[in-house]
Design an enzyme around this catalytic site. Structure first.
Site, PDB file in Angstrom:
ATOM      1  N   TYR A 201      -1.993   0.848  10.327  1.00  0.00           N
ATOM      2  CA  TYR A 201      -2.173   0.078   9.101  1.00  0.00           C
ATOM      3  C   TYR A 201      -0.907   0.102   8.250  1.00  0.00           C
ATOM      4  CZ  TYR A 201      -3.686  -0.949   4.318  1.00  0.00           C
ATOM      5  OH  TYR A 201      -3.778  -1.448   3.049  1.00  0.00           O
TER       6      TYR A 201
ATOM      7  N   THR B 249       0.797  -1.227   0.000  1.00  0.00           N
ATOM      8  CA  THR B 249       0.000   0.000   0.000  1.00  0.00           C
ATOM      9  C   THR B 249       0.829   1.277   0.000  1.00  0.00           C
ATOM     10  OG1 THR B 249      -1.622   1.244   1.343  1.00  0.00           O
ATOM     11  CG2 THR B 249      -0.094  -0.164   2.513  1.00  0.00           C
ATOM     12  N   ASP B 250       0.211   2.365  -0.455  1.00  0.00           N
ATOM     13  CA  ASP B 250       0.806   3.690  -0.375  1.00  0.00           C
ATOM     14  C   ASP B 250       0.955   4.157   1.067  1.00  0.00           C
ATOM     15  OD1 ASP B 250      -2.077   3.723  -0.390  1.00  0.00           O
ATOM     16  OD2 ASP B 250      -2.007   5.910  -0.533  1.00  0.00           O
TER      17      ASP B 250
ATOM     18  N   TRP C 164      -5.923   3.614  -3.147  1.00  0.00           N
ATOM     19  CA  TRP C 164      -7.287   4.073  -3.421  1.00  0.00           C
ATOM     20  C   TRP C 164      -8.042   3.037  -4.268  1.00  0.00           C
ATOM     21  CZ3 TRP C 164      -7.834  10.058  -4.370  1.00  0.00           C
ATOM     22  CH2 TRP C 164      -7.086  10.745  -3.396  1.00  0.00           C
TER      23      TRP C 164
END
Length: 302
Positions: free
Chosen positions: A123, A99-100, A148
């Site tokens: 997270y 994830t970013d 996203w």
């Protein structure tokens, strides 16, 4: 045979659909085979010709992770460690989704794969720990960081905002966080291409970390305005008068901090695969106009 772990989630479902369309042999597991139980994973693989593993399983409740850190760590770090250990034993490559949120959001231009990791919430922290644990267990891996994400088979921002705009005279959306909306179909196609290229041995994508989202960048506010525009055109948004208003992150506090800028640089993956990723607006239109779009998810609940 490709093993999809987390096959019933939003991304896992899409990966299964894509592999099926491409006639790639696969099997899938969900929570019935716990990634926290190495023996369970090993027992499932026993007797099967597993040639690739794709891990779509994760703890993704960003805000809840702040109060459930150990649960998030188990699924985002301990689980991937077990999967990577087994992949090493089976001598098969592993694709893992990250994830970013491993970045702190302080960048001002698209973030490359070798940028420093500095998560600002539980997270992101546990996902970063998962990357590190995986790399320590196997050399034959592809870590795909995305952002996203939305898809047909799960709760997501697109469904939520269409439902909200159909039931409210106005909605307020954060306008000071920048990133790139990503259709699960885009990520799933990248996953399938890595698998196809590896299996064909005609062209092999080098192991490593890659950033994979749709192209372009926007804010949640402008993303919502585009959702409204395309949903109206498709006839699934009926409340044309709903006004989309911008607000700041400080006006919409959440338990977890969000990166203010998380646009990822995709040049590495596009060079490796030899094709250009679609613009986010194009992918959104493909999603909204697909027969797979689940209209039940935008029904107004009284």
């Amino acid at each position: 045979m490709v093993w999809i772990i987390g096959c019933k989630g939003m991304l896992g479902s899409e990966v299964c659909r894509t592999l099926s369309e491409k006639n790639i042999d696969f099997t899938g597991t969900d929570s019935s085979v716990s990634i926290l139980d190495y023996s369970a994973l090993e027992n499932f693989a026993c007797g099967k010709d597993i040639s690739f593993i794709v891990n779509c399983a994760a703890y993704t409740a960003v805000d809840k992770a702040e109060s459930e850190v150990e649960k998030a760590r188990a699924l985002n770090a301990d689980g991937p460690k077990n999967i990577a250990r087994l992949a090493k034993k089976l001598a098969c490559p592993l694709i893992h989704i990250s994830t970013d949120y491993v970045f702190d959001g302080s960048a001002s231009s698209p973030i490359s794969e070798n940028s420093p990791i500095k998560p600002i919430g539980a997270y992101g922290l546990t996902k970063a720990e998962g990357e590190k644990a995986l790399v320590a267990e196997t050399d034959d891996f592809y870590i795909l960081r995305t952002a996203w994400l939305y898809g047909f088979d799960g709760k997501n921002f697109v469904y939520t905002m269409i439902r909200a705009m159909n039931s409210h005279e106005s909605v307020k959306v954060v306008s000071d966080q920048r990133g790139t909306p990503t259709n699960c179909q885009t990520l799933s196609l990248v996953i399938s291409k890595i698998i196809e290229d590896r299996m064909s041995k005609k062209h092999e994508v080098p192991n490593g970390i890659y950033h994979v989202t749709d192209e372009g960048e926007t804010t949640w506010f402008d993303f919502t305005r585009e959702i409204k525009k395309q949903a109206l055109k498709a006839g699934i948004l009926v409340n044309e008068g709903c006004v989309v208003n911008p607000c700041s992150t400080s006006e919409y506090p959440t338990p977890a901090k969000r990166p203010s800028y998380s646009v990822l640089d995709k040049s590495k993956i596009q060079k490796a695969l030899g094709f250009k990723l679609p613009e986010w607006q194009e992918s959104l239109g493909k999603f909204i106009n697909s027969p797979l779009f689940d209209k039940k998810r935008i029904d107004i609940v009284e």
